[in-house]
Design an enzyme around this catalytic site. Structure first.
Site, short mmCIF file in Angstrom:
data_model
loop_
_atom_site.label_atom_id
_atom_site.label_comp_id
_atom_site.label_asym_id
_atom_site.label_seq_id
_atom_site.Cartn_x
_atom_site.Cartn_y
_atom_site.Cartn_z
N LYS A 1 0.85 -1.20 0.15
CA LYS A 1 -0.05 -0.12 0.10
C LYS A 1 0.99 1.39 -0.08
O LYS A 1 0.63 2.11 -0.81
CB LYS A 1 -0.89 -0.04 1.28
CG LYS A 1 -1.90 -1.00 1.33
CD LYS A 1 -2.94 -0.99 2.45
CE LYS A 1 -2.35 -1.11 3.88
NZ LYS A 1 -1.89 -2.37 4.12
N ARG B 1 -9.35 0.95 9.07
CA ARG B 1 -8.98 -0.39 9.52
C ARG B 1 -9.96 -1.26 10.25
O ARG B 1 -9.91 -2.39 10.55
CB ARG B 1 -7.84 -0.51 10.25
CG ARG B 1 -6.57 -0.68 9.59
CD ARG B 1 -5.22 -0.53 10.25
NE ARG B 1 -4.21 -1.47 10.06
CZ ARG B 1 -2.89 -0.66 9.57
NH1 ARG B 1 -3.02 0.65 9.25
NH2 ARG B 1 -2.07 -1.56 9.48
N ARG C 1 11.50 -6.73 4.99
CA ARG C 1 11.23 -5.07 4.54
C ARG C 1 12.15 -4.19 5.36
O ARG C 1 12.32 -4.44 6.66
CB ARG C 1 9.71 -5.00 4.95
CG ARG C 1 9.50 -3.57 4.83
CD ARG C 1 7.93 -3.53 4.64
NE ARG C 1 7.13 -3.18 5.85
CZ ARG C 1 6.00 -2.72 5.91
NH1 ARG C 1 5.25 -2.76 5.04
NH2 ARG C 1 5.32 -3.00 7.12
N ARG D 1 11.36 -2.02 10.89
CA ARG D 1 10.28 -1.71 11.74
C ARG D 1 10.35 -2.83 12.86
O ARG D 1 10.38 -3.86 12.44
CB ARG D 1 8.98 -1.54 11.03
CG ARG D 1 8.98 -0.22 10.32
CD ARG D 1 7.68 -0.23 9.57
NE ARG D 1 6.39 -0.95 10.21
CZ ARG D 1 5.22 -0.80 9.73
NH1 ARG D 1 5.05 -0.07 8.34
NH2 ARG D 1 4.19 -1.21 10.20
N ARG E 1 -0.18 -9.26 13.66
CA ARG E 1 -1.05 -8.09 12.76
C ARG E 1 -2.06 -8.82 11.44
O ARG E 1 -2.81 -8.14 10.99
CB ARG E 1 0.08 -7.35 11.97
CG ARG E 1 0.87 -6.13 13.11
CD ARG E 1 2.09 -5.74 12.67
NE ARG E 1 2.19 -4.97 11.40
CZ ARG E 1 3.20 -4.69 10.51
NH1 ARG E 1 4.28 -5.27 10.66
NH2 ARG E 1 2.86 -3.88 9.58
P1 AMP Z 1 0.95 0.49 9.32
O1 AMP Z 1 2.04 1.10 8.98
O2 AMP Z 1 -0.21 1.18 8.53
O3 AMP Z 1 1.59 -1.21 9.01
O4 AMP Z 1 0.50 0.70 10.51
C1 AMP Z 1 1.30 0.33 11.62
C2 AMP Z 1 0.58 0.09 13.07
O5 AMP Z 1 0.02 1.41 13.45
C3 AMP Z 1 -0.62 -0.93 13.09
O6 AMP Z 1 -0.06 -2.08 13.19
C4 AMP Z 1 -1.55 -0.18 14.16
O7 AMP Z 1 -0.95 -0.65 15.30
C5 AMP Z 1 -1.48 1.28 13.75
N1 AMP Z 1 -2.28 1.82 13.19
C6 AMP Z 1 -1.95 2.24 11.93
N2 AMP Z 1 -3.28 2.61 11.15
C7 AMP Z 1 -4.29 2.21 12.20
C8 AMP Z 1 -5.64 2.37 11.98
N3 AMP Z 1 -6.22 3.12 10.96
N4 AMP Z 1 -6.37 1.94 13.06
C9 AMP Z 1 -5.63 1.27 13.95
N5 AMP Z 1 -4.24 1.43 14.22
C10 AMP Z 1 -3.73 1.86 13.24
#
Ligand code: AMP
Length: 206
Positions: A13, A88, A122, A153, A164
């Site tokens: 994404k 989400r 990654r 990360r 996740r």
């Molecule tokens: P991402 O970089 O999008 O994979 O997000 C990393 C982490 O941030 C996720 O595993 C969640 O803990 C938190 N996070 C990001 N976006 C959301 C969301 N829309 N709702 C809840 N937690 C989020």
């Protein structure tokens, strides 16, 4: 154009959003990047969010909804937005309907078995937000685009990745049906080269 990129962690994404947002001239809004910046800056919200992120869980809806409401009220979102990582949950999607309903939702589909390798390998650039797989890097610590330091990360570790993915299937995948029901969903195959995924996304937006 108000656009959402939906898909499991590691679907690509963020990578695709960089290319598509500049083509459409709308800001790329990654809630994960916003939360990581809050963690780095040690804001009260960032400190509270960190324990959920480290555990591979979702940060509570009310925090995310407020964060996105504020971001979408900024002037650069007048022409639209590209949301990556939000919504989400169905509750977040319903809140977004009230704030600024999306025109189109692109679901980037990748089978689970490919995601573990993508995520453990990654590496992310803290400056240009580029994302790379370790197998394609000559120096695994240096961004091949801007020369900045690449990092692995904290939540891209196998145990957290499994959590996740579980959270994705339980809480986020229902959004596929939610947006299908609204006639806004287009699914593209994310299990191919990034240029091919980009071409499919651009075709789905025509
Ligand atoms: P991402 O970089 O999008 O994979 O997000 C990393 C982490 O941030 C996720 O595993 C969640 O803990 C938190 N996070 C990001 N976006 C959301 C969301 N829309 N709702 C809840 N937690 C989020």
């Amino acid at each position: 154009m108000k656009l959402i990129f939906l898909g499991p962690p590691g679907a690509g994404k963020g990578t695709q959003a960089l290319g598509v947002s500049s083509r459409l001239n709308v800001p790329h809004i990654s809630t994960g990047n916003m939360l990581r910046a809050a963690v780095r800056n040690e804001t009260p919200m960032g400190l509270a969010a960190k324990k959920f992120m480290d555990a591979g869980k979702l940060v509570p809806d009310e925090v995310l909804i407020e964060m996105v409401r504020e971001r979408l009220s900024m002037v650069d979102c007048k022409p639209g937005y590209l949301l990556d990582g939000f919504p989400r949950t169905v509750e977040q999607a319903e809140a977004l309907e009230q704030i600024a309903s999306p025109d189109r939702v692109i679901n980037i589909a990748v089978p689970d078995e490919c995601l573990l390798d993508r995520l453990t390998g990654r590496r992310v650039c803290g400056k240009c937000s580029g994302t790379f797989h370790i197998s394609k890097l000559t120096d695994p610590g240096v961004c091949p685009v801007c020369g900045w330091t690449l990092t692995h990360r904290d939540d891209d570790q196998p145990v957290t990745i499994r959590q996740r993915l579980k959270v994705y299937h339980e809480q986020t995948a229902p959004l596929i049906g939610y947006y299908e029901g609204k006639g806004k969903l287009r699914t593209v195959d994310g299990d191919c080269a990034p240029e091919e995924v980009l071409a499919s996304i651009l075709a789905a937006l025509e």
